[in-house]
Design an enzyme around this catalytic site. Structure first.
Site, short mmCIF file in Angstrom:
data_model
loop_
_atom_site.label_atom_id
_atom_site.label_comp_id
_atom_site.label_asym_id
_atom_site.label_seq_id
_atom_site.Cartn_x
_atom_site.Cartn_y
_atom_site.Cartn_z
CB SER A 1 56.38 18.01 38.78
OG SER A 1 57.16 17.43 37.77
CE1 TYR B 1 57.34 13.39 41.56
CE2 TYR B 1 57.30 14.01 39.25
CZ TYR B 1 57.63 14.29 40.55
OH TYR B 1 58.25 15.47 40.86
#
Length: 254
Positions: free
Chosen positions: A138, A151
């Site tokens: 990501s 995250y």
């Protein structure tokens, strides 16, 4: 180009969003696709769509955070030419309001889940003389995002994991790369907005879209196209790389 005929591909989290798009595209390009999915019903819907279009697909119910389950599924599949570690969960919070339980839950799925699949797939790839791995990282691994502590940490681990596997298995003919999407319009995004911003969905959707310099969110099919390239023979000289696909988010934000 980008022909996957005769290849066995494993896609985790293939029941929806990016994983579904990858599964459908890989099958269209000739791969026999194995979907590992905690949500068995969602996985079955993807497989049915693939079969309806004339492709080959199988669904395996598995919690990627449970190594015994993952190893059993890979043993059942046998040959694995392609592994896409896509399954993952999100979490909103900074270090102060991220509980130990939440932190561990994110790591169990996002990091241990990828590790478990690598643990199961890499020996098979070595034995057969090679294979290709794509890990879904990501932009959160490369830039600071507000309230994404757990995250971001998990995706940073995926980024480093990719380099480690790529380096360790050069001689075994195993290529390993990662993809770092920015915000992609998936059912998860719609659900997140509805849950957290009820009554303001359109406003928040527009705001999130504008946060990408290109002016919109990505589409799952766009991520799938990059995954296809990385898993194809056309990318045979590519390993140990991360590919941001982010509408300019990392380099063009100001």
């Amino acid at each position: 180009m980008f022909d996957l005929t005769g290849k066995q591909a494993v896609v985790t989290g293939g029941g929806s969003g990016i994983g579904k798009a990858i599964s459908v595209l890989f099958a269209r390009q000739g791969a026999e696709v194995h979907i590992l999915e905690l949500n068995l019903e969602a996985g079955q819907h993807t497989a049915e769509e693939i079969r309806h279009a004339g492709g080959q697909a199988h669904v395996h119910a598995a919690d990627v955070s449970q190594q015994a389950q993952v190893v059993a599924v890979f043993q059942q599949i046998g040959r694995v030419d392609i592994l896409v570690n896509n399954a993952g969960i999100a979490h909103i919070g900074n270090v102060e309001n991220t509980t130990e339980t939440d932190f561990e839950r994110v790591f169990q799925v996002n990091v241990k889940g990828a590790y478990n699949c690598l643990f199961a797939a890499v020996p098979q790839m070595k034995a057969q003389g090679g294979g290709v791995i794509v890990n879904m990282a990501s932009i959160a691994a490369q830039v600071g995002l507000t309230d994404r502590f757990a995250y971001s940490t998990s995706k940073g681990a995926i980024f480093a994991m990719t380099l480690s596997v790529a380096r360790d298995y050069l001689a075994a003919g195993i290529r390993c790369n990662s993809i770092s999407p920015a915000r992609v319009h998936t059912p998860f995004v719609d659900g997140f907005i509805a849950q957290n911003y009820a009554g303001h969905e359109d406003e928040i959707f527009a705001k999130l879209s504008r946060s990408q310099p290109i002016g919109r969110m990505g589409q799952p099919d766009e991520i799938a196209a990059l995954a296809l390239y990385l898993c194809s023979d056309e990318a045979s000289f590519v390993t140990g790389c991360d590919y941001p696909i982010d509408g300019g988010f990392i380099k063009l934000n100001s």
